[in-house]
Design an enzyme around this catalytic site. Structure first.
Site, PDB file in Angstrom:
ATOM      1  CE  LYS A 164     -14.225   5.366   7.747  1.00 52.57           C
ATOM      2  NZ  LYS A 164     -15.123   5.632   6.621  1.00 52.57           N
TER       3      LYS A 164
ATOM      4  CB  SER B  26      -9.741   3.163   4.068  1.00 53.78           C
ATOM      5  OG  SER B  26      -8.912   2.021   3.972  1.00 53.78           O
TER       6      SER B  26
ATOM      7  CG  HIS C 186      -6.363   2.813   1.075  1.00 55.61           C
ATOM      8  ND1 HIS C 186      -5.152   3.238   0.550  1.00 55.61           N
ATOM      9  CD2 HIS C 186      -6.084   1.664   1.777  1.00 55.61           C
ATOM     10  CE1 HIS C 186      -4.196   2.397   0.904  1.00 55.61           C
ATOM     11  NE2 HIS C 186      -4.733   1.438   1.635  1.00 55.61           N
TER      12      HIS C 186
ATOM     13  CB  CYS D   1      -0.916   0.005   1.214  1.00 57.87           C
ATOM     14  SG  CYS D   1      -2.119  -1.335   1.229  1.00 57.87           S
TER      15      CYS D   1
END
Length: 388
Positions: free
Chosen positions: A331, A207, A335, A83
């Site tokens: 959030k 998220s 994401h 990520c």
């Protein structure tokens, strides 16, 4: 060594882009950034992406996107750090400029997640964990973060309500961001009444899965002046670093310390010649609310176990001492994993240019920080930006 500057920034709204392919999204964001920079060509392209293979059965993204965008026979490569791929791609582009190998570099972060079934997407995201010791035993990232959140609350005496303030702050800011996926404010009660997805993590603690693309153009100050870019449009990448921790969460020395973030932040601060107290806003990686608390502690903003207290006291708001998630964070903005670090970068650029949307502009912002987490903290980037 001269610090690189960002002269162009572009993005598309985060959401479920059923009618756009990965190449379409990336190209749109990239061309937006090039137009913003006033350039018609770049010397190279770095693509931040985590997991295009399983999601859309496409790799070789450097060639795919450079070709589709008509960039010619330039070097182009995908950068993968789970990520944290977007933040890592920004750093790789900056290194190329600092080394003098390339004059004008493009970085685009992109991820297309919603074409997969949610159950498959959850499994694909878990590829960033230890395949033998975590994924094989069914430990998803939601489950691992649930364990972290439970331990954090038990160790430091917090409640689910205390951590809910991170989500409330993110949505308050995201409601004013036209590029956010969820442009709606929520309350603490909204978070607490949402269903559990892995106790104690509730739906509004996490998220969303989504699609998105963001891009920046990086060059040297000398080249920027040659291109006629006004100083007010330049944002310096003043300091950056990234570090790893054990990929297997069970092997960590301290389950409640993001050691990689701490190491990366200390070196980024040293490179920029600042301390955490000099930073005007923070875009931290709040894939789960507890990660926002741990990030503030690792970055030196709060003491051990004090991160959630900043949220509860309102100090993370736009008018607080430590504004975070100024445009919604993971959030509320969303994401799209491999693109997240580049979205953070674009948002930092807008803040430092004084061009953030009304209501979420940090007053007189001069220094901003972005922090992008891969896995449960196994690969973390920290970037410090300064207004020129």
């Amino acid at each position: 060594m001269e610090k690189p500057v960002i002269i162009g920034a572009g993005m598309i709204p985060v959401g479920e882009h059923w009618r756009l392919s990965l190449r379409d999204m990336a190209t749109e964001a990239l061309l937006n950034a090039m137009e913003d920079a006033g350039v018609e060509k770049v010397d190279s392209l770095y693509v931040g992406n985590m997991i295009s293979g399983p999601f859309i059965e496409q790799e070789n993204l450097g060639a795919l996107i450079a070709d589709w965008a008509g960039l010619g026979n330039i070097p182009a490569v995908k950068v993968e750090a789970a990520c944290a791929s977007g933040g890592a791609a920004v750093q790789e582009g900056a290194k190329a400029v600092m080394a003098g190998l390339e004059d004008v570099v493009a970085v685009v972060g992109v991820e297309k997640m919603t074409d997969a079934w949610p159950s498959d997407a959850t499994r694909y995201l878990a590829y960033a964990a230890d395949a033998d010791w975590e994924l094989f035993h069914g430990a998803s990232f939601v489950a691992l973060n649930a364990l972290i959140m439970r331990l954090y609350m038990k160790t430091h005496g917090y409640t689910e309500e205390d951590l809910a303030y991170f989500a409330v702050n993110a949505h308050r800011n995201g409601a004013r961001n036209p590029h956010a996926m969820f442009k709606r404010e929520i309350t603490v009660d909204t978070v607490l009444r949402s269903p559990y997805i892995a106790d104690p993590i509730k739906l509004f603690d996490a998220s969303p899965m989504c699609d998105g693309a963001a891009a920046v153009i990086i060059t040297s100050k000398e080249k920027a002046k040659e291109l006629g870019v006004p100083e007010g449009e330049m944002v310096e990448l003043a300091g950056f670093w990234r570090a790893i921790d054990t990929i297997n969460f069970a092997n960590r020395e301290d389950f409640l310390t993001l050691k990689a973030a701490k190491v990366a932040a200390e070196k980024a601060y040293r490179m920029a010649g600042i301390t955490a107290k000099d930073i005007d806003f923070f875009e931290v990686h709040d894939a789960f609310t507890v990660m926002a608390a741990l990030s503030l502690e690792a970055l030196g903003v709060a003491g051990k176990g004090k991160g959630a207290m900043l949220a509860r006291e309102g100090q993370i708001a736009i008018d607080g001492d430590y504004p975070i998630q100024t445009m919604g964070g993971l959030k509320s903005r969303g994401h799209p994993v491999g693109a997240t670090g580049v979205y953070q970068t674009v948002e930092a650029v807008l803040q430092l240019r004084g061009k953030a949307p009304k209501g979420i502009q940090v007053p007189d912002a001069e220094i901003g920080l972005t922090q992008n987490i891969g896995g449960t903290g196994s690969n973390i980037t920290v970037n410090v930006f300064r207004r020129v």
